[in-house]
Scaffold this motif. Structure first.
Motif, PDB file in Angstrom:
ATOM      1  N   GLY A 133       0.845  -1.178   0.000  1.00  0.00           N
ATOM      2  CA  GLY A 133       0.000   0.000   0.000  1.00  0.00           C
ATOM      3  C   GLY A 133       0.884   1.232   0.000  1.00  0.00           C
ATOM      4  N   GLN A 134       0.771   2.057  -1.042  1.00  0.00           N
ATOM      5  CA  GLN A 134       1.635   3.220  -1.185  1.00  0.00           C
ATOM      6  C   GLN A 134       0.794   4.454  -1.520  1.00  0.00           C
ATOM      7  OE1 GLN A 134       4.975   2.522  -3.837  1.00  0.00           O
ATOM      8  NE2 GLN A 134       4.744   0.320  -3.613  1.00  0.00           N
ATOM      9  N   PRO A 135       1.185   5.616  -1.005  1.00  0.00           N
ATOM     10  CA  PRO A 135       0.458   6.841  -1.359  1.00  0.00           C
ATOM     11  C   PRO A 135       0.491   7.109  -2.856  1.00  0.00           C
ATOM     12  CG  PRO A 135       1.896   7.211   0.526  1.00  0.00           C
ATOM     13  CD  PRO A 135       2.242   5.864  -0.027  1.00  0.00           C
ATOM     14  N   ALA A 136       1.581   6.743  -3.515  1.00  0.00           N
ATOM     15  CA  ALA A 136       1.702   6.907  -4.970  1.00  0.00           C
ATOM     16  C   ALA A 136       2.470   5.705  -5.507  1.00  0.00           C
ATOM     17  CB  ALA A 136       2.436   8.196  -5.313  1.00  0.00           C
ATOM     18  N   SER A 137       1.772   4.788  -6.160  1.00  0.00           N
ATOM     19  CA  SER A 137       2.412   3.568  -6.657  1.00  0.00           C
ATOM     20  C   SER A 137       2.129   3.407  -8.146  1.00  0.00           C
ATOM     21  CB  SER A 137       1.891   2.352  -5.898  1.00  0.00           C
ATOM     22  OG  SER A 137       0.480   2.306  -5.969  1.00  0.00           O
ATOM     23  N   GLY A 138       2.534   4.378  -8.918  1.00  0.00           N
ATOM     24  CA  GLY A 138       2.303   4.306 -10.348  1.00  0.00           C
ATOM     25  C   GLY A 138       0.962   4.856 -10.783  1.00  0.00           C
ATOM     26  N   SER A 139       0.194   5.400  -9.838  1.00  0.00           N
ATOM     27  CA  SER A 139      -1.136   5.900 -10.181  1.00  0.00           C
ATOM     28  C   SER A 139      -1.132   7.376 -10.554  1.00  0.00           C
ATOM     29  CB  SER A 139      -2.092   5.680  -9.007  1.00  0.00           C
ATOM     30  OG  SER A 139      -1.635   6.373  -7.852  1.00  0.00           O
ATOM     31  N   GLN A 140      -0.055   8.085 -10.270  1.00  0.00           N
ATOM     32  CA  GLN A 140      -0.007   9.505 -10.605  1.00  0.00           C
ATOM     33  C   GLN A 140       0.020   9.680 -12.119  1.00  0.00           C
ATOM     34  OE1 GLN A 140       3.262  11.332  -8.560  1.00  0.00           O
ATOM     35  NE2 GLN A 140       2.227  11.333  -6.589  1.00  0.00           N
ATOM     36  N   GLY A 141      -0.805  10.576 -12.611  1.00  0.00           N
ATOM     37  CA  GLY A 141      -0.898  10.800 -14.041  1.00  0.00           C
ATOM     38  C   GLY A 141      -2.007  10.022 -14.712  1.00  0.00           C
ATOM     39  N   LEU A 142      -2.589   9.064 -14.001  1.00  0.00           N
ATOM     40  CA  LEU A 142      -3.658   8.269 -14.597  1.00  0.00           C
ATOM     41  C   LEU A 142      -4.922   9.094 -14.821  1.00  0.00           C
ATOM     42  CD1 LEU A 142      -3.404   4.801 -12.787  1.00  0.00           C
ATOM     43  CD2 LEU A 142      -2.598   5.453 -15.048  1.00  0.00           C
ATOM     44  N   GLU A 143      -5.098  10.173 -14.040  1.00  0.00           N
ATOM     45  CA  GLU A 143      -6.286  11.001 -14.244  1.00  0.00           C
ATOM     46  C   GLU A 143      -6.276  11.631 -15.634  1.00  0.00           C
ATOM     47  OE1 GLU A 143      -3.042  13.270 -12.205  1.00  0.00           O
ATOM     48  OE2 GLU A 143      -4.122  11.416 -11.753  1.00  0.00           O
ATOM     49  N   LEU A 144      -5.098  12.040 -16.122  1.00  0.00           N
ATOM     50  CA  LEU A 144      -4.988  12.607 -17.467  1.00  0.00           C
ATOM     51  C   LEU A 144      -5.281  11.542 -18.520  1.00  0.00           C
ATOM     52  CD1 LEU A 144      -4.181  14.921 -19.387  1.00  0.00           C
ATOM     53  CD2 LEU A 144      -1.804  14.148 -19.185  1.00  0.00           C
ATOM     54  N   GLU A 145      -4.756  10.341 -18.306  1.00  0.00           N
ATOM     55  CA  GLU A 145      -4.990   9.261 -19.264  1.00  0.00           C
ATOM     56  C   GLU A 145      -6.457   8.849 -19.277  1.00  0.00           C
ATOM     57  OE1 GLU A 145      -2.348   5.981 -18.981  1.00  0.00           O
ATOM     58  OE2 GLU A 145      -0.529   7.207 -18.970  1.00  0.00           O
ATOM     59  N   ALA A 146      -7.111   8.894 -18.120  1.00  0.00           N
ATOM     60  CA  ALA A 146      -8.532   8.533 -18.057  1.00  0.00           C
ATOM     61  C   ALA A 146      -9.376   9.530 -18.844  1.00  0.00           C
ATOM     62  CB  ALA A 146      -8.990   8.476 -16.603  1.00  0.00           C
ATOM     63  N   ASN A 179       2.469   1.421 -24.725  1.00  0.00           N
ATOM     64  CA  ASN A 179       3.303   0.240 -24.956  1.00  0.00           C
ATOM     65  C   ASN A 179       4.249   0.462 -26.123  1.00  0.00           C
ATOM     66  OD1 ASN A 179       3.921  -2.524 -24.213  1.00  0.00           O
ATOM     67  ND2 ASN A 179       3.019  -3.113 -26.178  1.00  0.00           N
ATOM     68  N   GLY A 180       3.738   1.107 -27.185  1.00  0.00           N
ATOM     69  CA  GLY A 180       4.584   1.356 -28.346  1.00  0.00           C
ATOM     70  C   GLY A 180       5.738   2.288 -28.021  1.00  0.00           C
ATOM     71  N   MET A 181       5.453   3.329 -27.234  1.00  0.00           N
ATOM     72  CA  MET A 181       6.522   4.264 -26.884  1.00  0.00           C
ATOM     73  C   MET A 181       7.554   3.621 -25.976  1.00  0.00           C
ATOM     74  SD  MET A 181       4.718   8.044 -26.538  1.00  0.00           S
ATOM     75  CE  MET A 181       3.567   7.559 -25.220  1.00  0.00           C
ATOM     76  N   THR A 184       9.738   1.205 -28.085  1.00  0.00           N
ATOM     77  CA  THR A 184      10.655   1.923 -28.964  1.00  0.00           C
ATOM     78  C   THR A 184      11.600   2.844 -28.196  1.00  0.00           C
ATOM     79  OG1 THR A 184       8.929   3.609 -29.318  1.00  0.00           O
ATOM     80  CG2 THR A 184       9.104   1.838 -30.949  1.00  0.00           C
ATOM     81  N   SER A 185      11.579   2.744 -26.870  1.00  0.00           N
ATOM     82  CA  SER A 185      12.499   3.482 -25.993  1.00  0.00           C
ATOM     83  C   SER A 185      12.380   4.994 -26.164  1.00  0.00           C
ATOM     84  CB  SER A 185      13.948   3.039 -26.248  1.00  0.00           C
ATOM     85  OG  SER A 185      14.101   1.659 -26.006  1.00  0.00           O
ATOM     86  N   VAL A 186      11.138   5.469 -26.294  1.00  0.00           N
ATOM     87  CA  VAL A 186      10.914   6.903 -26.371  1.00  0.00           C
ATOM     88  C   VAL A 186      11.165   7.503 -24.978  1.00  0.00           C
ATOM     89  CG1 VAL A 186       9.196   8.707 -26.810  1.00  0.00           C
ATOM     90  CG2 VAL A 186       9.246   6.653 -28.231  1.00  0.00           C
ATOM     91  N   LEU A 192       5.253  12.146 -22.247  1.00  0.00           N
ATOM     92  CA  LEU A 192       4.334  13.119 -21.650  1.00  0.00           C
ATOM     93  C   LEU A 192       3.860  14.125 -22.693  1.00  0.00           C
ATOM     94  CD1 LEU A 192       6.221  13.805 -18.290  1.00  0.00           C
ATOM     95  CD2 LEU A 192       4.188  12.394 -18.619  1.00  0.00           C
ATOM     96  N   LEU A 193       4.766  14.548 -23.553  1.00  0.00           N
ATOM     97  CA  LEU A 193       4.408  15.489 -24.610  1.00  0.00           C
ATOM     98  C   LEU A 193       3.376  14.881 -25.556  1.00  0.00           C
ATOM     99  CD1 LEU A 193       4.898  18.173 -26.104  1.00  0.00           C
ATOM    100  CD2 LEU A 193       6.789  17.051 -27.298  1.00  0.00           C
ATOM    101  N   ALA A 194       3.578  13.621 -25.921  1.00  0.00           N
ATOM    102  CA  ALA A 194       2.662  12.947 -26.835  1.00  0.00           C
ATOM    103  C   ALA A 194       1.281  12.775 -26.213  1.00  0.00           C
ATOM    104  CB  ALA A 194       3.236  11.586 -27.233  1.00  0.00           C
ATOM    105  N   LYS A 195       1.223  12.433 -24.936  1.00  0.00           N
ATOM    106  CA  LYS A 195      -0.063  12.243 -24.266  1.00  0.00           C
ATOM    107  C   LYS A 195      -0.826  13.559 -24.154  1.00  0.00           C
ATOM    108  CE  LYS A 195       1.634   8.357 -21.502  1.00  0.00           C
ATOM    109  NZ  LYS A 195       1.981   7.886 -20.127  1.00  0.00           N
ATOM    110  N   GLY A 196      -0.109  14.622 -23.796  1.00  0.00           N
ATOM    111  CA  GLY A 196      -0.765  15.917 -23.700  1.00  0.00           C
ATOM    112  C   GLY A 196      -1.274  16.391 -25.053  1.00  0.00           C
ATOM    113  N   ALA A 197      -0.473  16.204 -26.103  1.00  0.00           N
ATOM    114  CA  ALA A 197      -0.887  16.604 -27.444  1.00  0.00           C
ATOM    115  C   ALA A 197      -2.087  15.801 -27.907  1.00  0.00           C
ATOM    116  CB  ALA A 197       0.285  16.427 -28.421  1.00  0.00           C
ATOM    117  N   LEU A 198      -2.119  14.518 -27.556  1.00  0.00           N
ATOM    118  CA  LEU A 198      -3.245  13.666 -27.941  1.00  0.00           C
ATOM    119  C   LEU A 198      -4.532  14.142 -27.285  1.00  0.00           C
ATOM    120  CD1 LEU A 198      -4.296  11.143 -29.395  1.00  0.00           C
ATOM    121  CD2 LEU A 198      -3.677   9.813 -27.361  1.00  0.00           C
TER     122      LEU A 198
END
Length: 215
Positions: A133-146, A179-181, A184-186, A192-198
């Motif tokens: 149980g962690q205060p932030a365990s990979g969940s930060q930023g998921l609100e933007l993706e949702a 997964n693609g990024m 391909t080792s982006v 982050l730039l690609a997600k925001g632009a999308l």
């Protein structure tokens, strides 16, 4: 569910803009999580919870079965029940919904509580995968993706439009992009730039479609 209900109460009785309210409480709840354990992770030793995150059934992970069950339940709820249709009406035109006799405040609080419940289930799956149980365990930023996934799936920012299947397709698009990024080792900052632009592109397309339809 309690956290979601708190959001609903703030938005309904504040009244506060929904985006501002949920962003504010997100920060507050995250800070509360850090205070509860002084920022340290709490190890989980129960094997039953581990099965939720990494266990399989008939060749598919339990998490996938849980996703399928949740999708089926919400599809039936939104399409076949009066409450589900009223929620669409509320999102489409709150004034008309109120004049039609729909108890708007009660619905809004219930919807946010339902959203909180769904987030809790997702949190359990995430905790079972990390076994901590962690205060932030990979969940930060998921609100933007949702938000991006919902818009890509056809959900209107103004409300009243969208389907569970469409939102799921949006999630798959985001997943393939991530997964693609990674494969391909982006670099992370380009990701982050690609997600925001999308997200911005998806909103622009949706707003132009809405303008053409005269809504």
């Amino acid at each position: 569910m309690l956290a979601g209900a708190v959001n609903g109460l703030i938005i309904v009785y504040g009244p506060v803009n929904a985006v501002i309210a949920t962003l504010g409480t997100m920060s507050a709840f995250r800070g509360l999580a850090y205070l509860m354990n002084n920022g340290n992770s709490i190890p989980i030793t129960g094997d039953s919870l581990r099965a939720l995150g990494i266990g399989t059934l008939s060749g598919l992970p339990f998490a996938i079965w849980l996703l399928i069950a949740a999708m089926a339940a919400f599809i039936v709820f939104t399409r076949e029940t009066v409450v589900g249709r009223n929620i669409y009406a509320l999102g489409g035109n709150p004034t008309v919904a109120r004049l039609a006799g729909i108890p708007i405040r009660r619905y809004q609080i219930s919807i946010y509580a339902m959203s909180g419940f769904a987030a809790a289930v997702a949190g359990l799956v995430l905790a079972s995968r990390t076994m901590s149980g962690q205060p932030a365990s990979g969940s930060q930023g998921l609100e933007l993706e949702a938000i991006t996934a919902a818009i890509l799936g056809g959900c209107a920012l103004q409300g009243g439009k969208g389907t569970i299947i469409g939102a799921m397709l949006g999630v798959l698009i985001i997943g393939v992009l991530n997964n693609g990024m990674i494969l391909t080792s982006v670099p992370t900052f380009y990701q982050l730039l690609a997600k925001g632009a999308l997200l911005i592109l998806a909103v622009i397309v949706q707003e132009r479609q809405r303008a053409r339809s005269g809504e």
